[in-house]
Design an enzyme around this catalytic site. Structure first.
Site, short mmCIF file in Angstrom:
data_model
loop_
_atom_site.label_atom_id
_atom_site.label_comp_id
_atom_site.label_asym_id
_atom_site.label_seq_id
_atom_site.Cartn_x
_atom_site.Cartn_y
_atom_site.Cartn_z
NE ARG A 179 -2.71 -1.62 3.22
CZ ARG A 179 -3.11 -1.42 4.47
NH1 ARG A 179 -3.93 -0.44 4.76
NH2 ARG A 179 -2.67 -2.19 5.45
CG ASN A 208 0.07 -1.10 7.33
OD1 ASN A 208 0.94 -1.97 7.28
ND2 ASN A 208 -0.68 -0.92 8.40
C1 UD1 Z 1 0.14 -8.67 13.11
C2 UD1 Z 1 -0.38 -9.53 14.27
C3 UD1 Z 1 -1.63 -8.90 14.86
C4 UD1 Z 1 -1.33 -7.48 15.32
C5 UD1 Z 1 -0.75 -6.69 14.16
C6 UD1 Z 1 -0.28 -5.35 14.66
C7 UD1 Z 1 0.21 -11.82 13.68
C8 UD1 Z 1 -0.27 -13.10 13.14
N1 UD1 Z 1 -0.66 -10.85 13.75
O1 UD1 Z 1 -0.86 -8.72 12.12
O2 UD1 Z 1 -2.06 -9.66 15.96
O3 UD1 Z 1 -2.52 -6.88 15.79
O4 UD1 Z 1 0.39 -7.34 13.57
O5 UD1 Z 1 0.09 -4.55 13.57
O6 UD1 Z 1 1.36 -11.72 14.06
N2 UD1 Z 1 6.35 -9.66 8.64
C9 UD1 Z 1 7.48 -10.34 8.26
N3 UD1 Z 1 7.37 -11.52 7.62
C10 UD1 Z 1 6.16 -12.07 7.37
C11 UD1 Z 1 5.00 -11.40 7.77
C12 UD1 Z 1 5.13 -10.20 8.42
O7 UD1 Z 1 8.60 -9.86 8.46
O8 UD1 Z 1 6.14 -13.18 6.79
C13 UD1 Z 1 6.50 -8.38 9.34
C14 UD1 Z 1 5.93 -7.23 8.55
O9 UD1 Z 1 6.92 -6.60 7.77
C15 UD1 Z 1 5.44 -6.29 9.65
C16 UD1 Z 1 5.07 -7.23 10.78
O10 UD1 Z 1 5.76 -8.44 10.53
O11 UD1 Z 1 6.48 -5.46 10.11
C17 UD1 Z 1 3.59 -7.47 10.86
O12 UD1 Z 1 3.13 -8.06 9.69
P1 UD1 Z 1 1.68 -7.79 9.14
O13 UD1 Z 1 1.51 -8.58 7.91
O14 UD1 Z 1 1.40 -6.35 9.09
O15 UD1 Z 1 0.81 -8.48 10.30
P2 UD1 Z 1 -0.70 -8.24 10.59
O16 UD1 Z 1 -1.46 -9.16 9.75
O17 UD1 Z 1 -1.01 -6.82 10.51
MG MG Z 2 -0.04 -5.07 9.78
#
Ligand code: UD1
Ligand code: MG
Length: 457
Positions: free
Chosen positions: A16, A224
Site C-alpha cells: 500500500r 502501511n
Molecule cells: C500482526 C499480528 C496482529 C497485530 C498486528 C499489529 C500476527 C499473526 N498478527 O498482524 O495480531 O494486531 O500485527 O500490527 O502476528 N512480517 C514479516 N514476515 C512475514 C510477515 C510479516 O517480516 O512473513 C513483518 C511485517 O513486515 C510487519 C510485521 O511483521 O512489520 C507485521 O506483519 P503484518 O503482515 O502487518 O501483520 P498483521 O497481519 O497486521
Molecule cells: Mg499489519
C-alpha cells in the site's frame, strides 16, 4: 541482566505504499522507519540484534550496514511466526528475546524497558483502540488473564468487539520461544504461521501471559500507507513541539516547526514559523530563529539572532551574532561572538573571529578571518582554480572595500585596507591601503552612439 536478543521484523511487502523502496526504508522525521527501531533497540545494548528482511532485497541490509545487527533473509514470507523462526539460529543465551516491528517506528525505550523489567516468560504489548479493525484481539478469561490472541480474520463476532489489541511487540523467554515456534502450524484463515499463536501455547502450559500497555497510541502505530506515514509524522512533530513548549521554548506555531533529529534549546528561545531542524541542533539561551530557516547539525550560542530564510549546516555560531536574512552558513564554518553575516552572504569552511562583519552579497570560502574585520558588499574569495582549493587569510582590523576579489592563496595583513573594486592576488601589507584598479579618466566631449532608424541614411 540476562541475555537479551532483539528481533526486528521487516520482511513485509508494503504494497500500500505504492513505492519501489521497501516500506521500512521510508522516512519519518528525516530517518528511515527501520532506523528509528534500530536506534531504540541499540539503547538496550542487546547481545544480539537480528533484522528479518525480505521484500526489496539487499537494499535493507545495505542501508543499515552501519548497525551492529545480523540481517536474516525471509524468503518466502509465510507469516510473523515464520519470520521469527528465521532468526532463531542467531539468538543467544537463555534470557529474553524481544520482537519489534520495522514498520512501527516510534516505540519508546521506556515502554520496552517496562516489558523487560520482570523477566516474565511472555509479555505482550497491547493497546486499547476505539476502532480495533484489522488488529489481533487480546482474549481474556473471567479473571482477566490472557488466554489467546485471535486474528481479526479468525475471530468470532463477539471477539471482534474486543478493543484491546495486539501491537505485535512482545518479549519472551528465548528458550520457551524456541519450543513454541517449533510447534507452530498454519491452519488458519490466512494459511500463515502466526507468531501470536504462542500466547495460547503458553496458557496451555500453565504459563501466565503478561501484558504492558503502551503509554501513547502513536508508539505502536504501524505504517502501511503514505497516509499513515504522513499522519504519524504530524503526530510526532506535534509531540516534539509540545515537549519544547513544556520546556519554555516559544514557538510561533507548534504546527509549523519540523524537527528531524534532536533539538536542544536553552532558556527563552524563540522559533518563528516554517523552521526545520535536522540532525543534532543546539540553540543557546535567548536565541531567536526567524521564519523559514533551516538549521542542520549546528550549534548556535546565546543571544544570537537568526533572521528569516537562513540556512545553517554543520556550523558553530558564537554568542550575540546576527545572521541573515537569507544567509547561508555551510559546513566547517565557525563564527565567534558578535559576528554579523547579512543577506546573500555565503560562508563555507571558514573561521570568522569576533566582531567581524560581512553584511551583503559575499562569498567567504576556505578563509580565516580575524577580529573586527569589515568585509564590504560583493566581496568574493576566489578559492578554487578549477582543480584545487586555497585559503584566504584576512587578519585583524582589516577593511575590505566593496566588490573586491581575493584570489587565494592570499593574505591581507593586519589593519590593511583594500580599495573597493580590487582584484587582490598578492599579499596586502599591514596597515596600508592596497588597491588594484585602473585610474578613473574622463573623455571630454565623448558622445553616446545614436541608434540608426531603418531606412535613414
Ligand atoms: C500482526 C499480528 C496482529 C497485530 C498486528 C499489529 C500476527 C499473526 N498478527 O498482524 O495480531 O494486531 O500485527 O500490527 O502476528 N512480517 C514479516 N514476515 C512475514 C510477515 C510479516 O517480516 O512473513 C513483518 C511485517 O513486515 C510487519 C510485521 O511483521 O512489520 C507485521 O506483519 P503484518 O503482515 O502487518 O501483520 P498483521 O497481519 O497486521
Ligand atoms: Mg499489519
Amino acid at each position: 541482566m540476562a541475555t537479551l536478543n532483539i528481533v526486528i521484523l521487516a520482511a513485509g511487502k508494503g504494497t500500500r505504499m505504492h513505492s519501489d523502496l521497501p516500506k521500512v526504508l521510508h522516512s519519518l522525521a528525516g530517518k528511515p522507519l527501520l532506523q528509528h527501531v534500530l536506534d531504540t533497540a541499540t539503547e538496550f545494548s542487546p547481545d544480539k540484534t537480528c533484522v528479518v528482511y525480505g521484500h526489496g532485497g539487499e537494499i535493507v541490509p545495505q542501508t543499515m550496514a552501519h548497525y551492529k545487527a545480523d540481517f536474516v533473509l525471509q524468503e518466502p514470507q509465510l507469516g510473523t511466526g515464520h519470520a521469527v523462526q528465521q532468526a532463531l539460529p542467531q539468538l543467544q543465551g537463555h534470557g529474553l528475546t524481544m520482537v519489534l516491528y520495522g514498520d512501527v517506528p516510534l516505540i519508546q525505550h521506556t515502554t520496552l524497558r517496562q516489558m523487560l523489567s520482570r523477566q516474565d516468560a511472555l509479555t505482550l504489548l497491547t493497546v486499547h483502540l476505539d476502532n480495533p479493525t484489522g488488529y489481533g484481539r487480546i482474549v481474556r478469561d473471567g479473571s482477566g488473564n490472557i488466554t489467546s490472541i485471535v486474528e481479526e480474520k479468525d475471530a468470532t463476532p463477539e471477539q471482534r468487539s474486543i478493543k484491546e489489541v495486539n501491537t505485535g511487540i512482545l518479549a519472551a523467554s528465548t528458550h520457551l520461544l524456541r519450543n513454541w515456534l517449533a510447534k507452530l502450524q498454519n491452519n488458519n484463515s490466512q494459511g500463515e504461521y502466526y507468531l501470536t499463536d504462542i500466547a495460547a501455547m503458553a496458557v496451555e502450559q500453565g504459563i501466565l501471559v503478561h501484558s504492558v500497555q503502551a503509554a501513547h497510541a502513536w508508539e505502536v502505530q504501524g505504517i502501511n500507507s503514505k497516509v499513515q506515514l504522513a499522519e504519524l509524522e504530524r503526530t510526532w512533530q506535534r509531540e516534539q513541539s509540545y515537549h519544547l513548549l513544556g520546556q519554555g521554548v516559544t514557538l510561533a506555531d507548534p504546527a509549523r516547526v519540523d524537527i528531524r533529529g534532536k533539538l536542544v534549546c536553552g532558556r527563552d528561545v524563540e522559533i518563528d514559523i516554517g523552521c526545520i531542524f535536522e540532525g543534532d541542533v543546539d540553540l543557546g539561551n535567548n536565541v531567536r530563529v526567524g521564519a523559514y530557516s533551516v538549521i542542520r547539525n549546528s550549534s548556535v550560542s546565546s543571544g544570537t539572532q537568526i533572521a528569516p530564510y537562513s540556512h545553517i549546516d554543520q556550523a558553530e555560531i558564537g554568542n550575540n551574532c546576527h545572521i541573515g536574512p537569507y544567509a547561508r552558513i555551510r559546513p566547517g564554518s565557525k563564527l565567534h561572538n558578535d559576528v554579523h553575516i547579512g543577506n546573500f552572504v555565503e560562508v563555507k569552511n571558514s573561521e570568522i573571529a569576533a566582531s567581524s562583519k560581512a553584511n551583503h552579497l559575499s562569498y567567504i570560502g576556505d578563509s580565516t578571518v580575524g577580529s573586527r574585520v569589515n568585509i564590504g558588499a560583493g566581496t568574493i574569495t576566489c578559492n578554487y582554480d578549477g582543480a584545487n582549493k586555497y585559503r584566504t587569510v584576512i587578519e585583524d582590523d582589516v577593511f575590505i572595500g566593496s566588490d573586491t576579489q581575493l584570489v587565494a592563496p592570499v593574505t591581507v595583513k593586519r589593519g590593511a585596507t583594500i580599495g573597493a573594486g580590487s582584484t587582490i592576488t598578492r599579499e596586502a601589507p599591514e596597515g596600508e591601503l592596497t588597491l588594484s584598479r585602473s585610474k578613473q579618466v574622463t573623455i571630454a566631449g565623448w558622445k553616446r552612439p545614436i541608434k540608426q532608424v531603418k531606412g535613414e541614411k
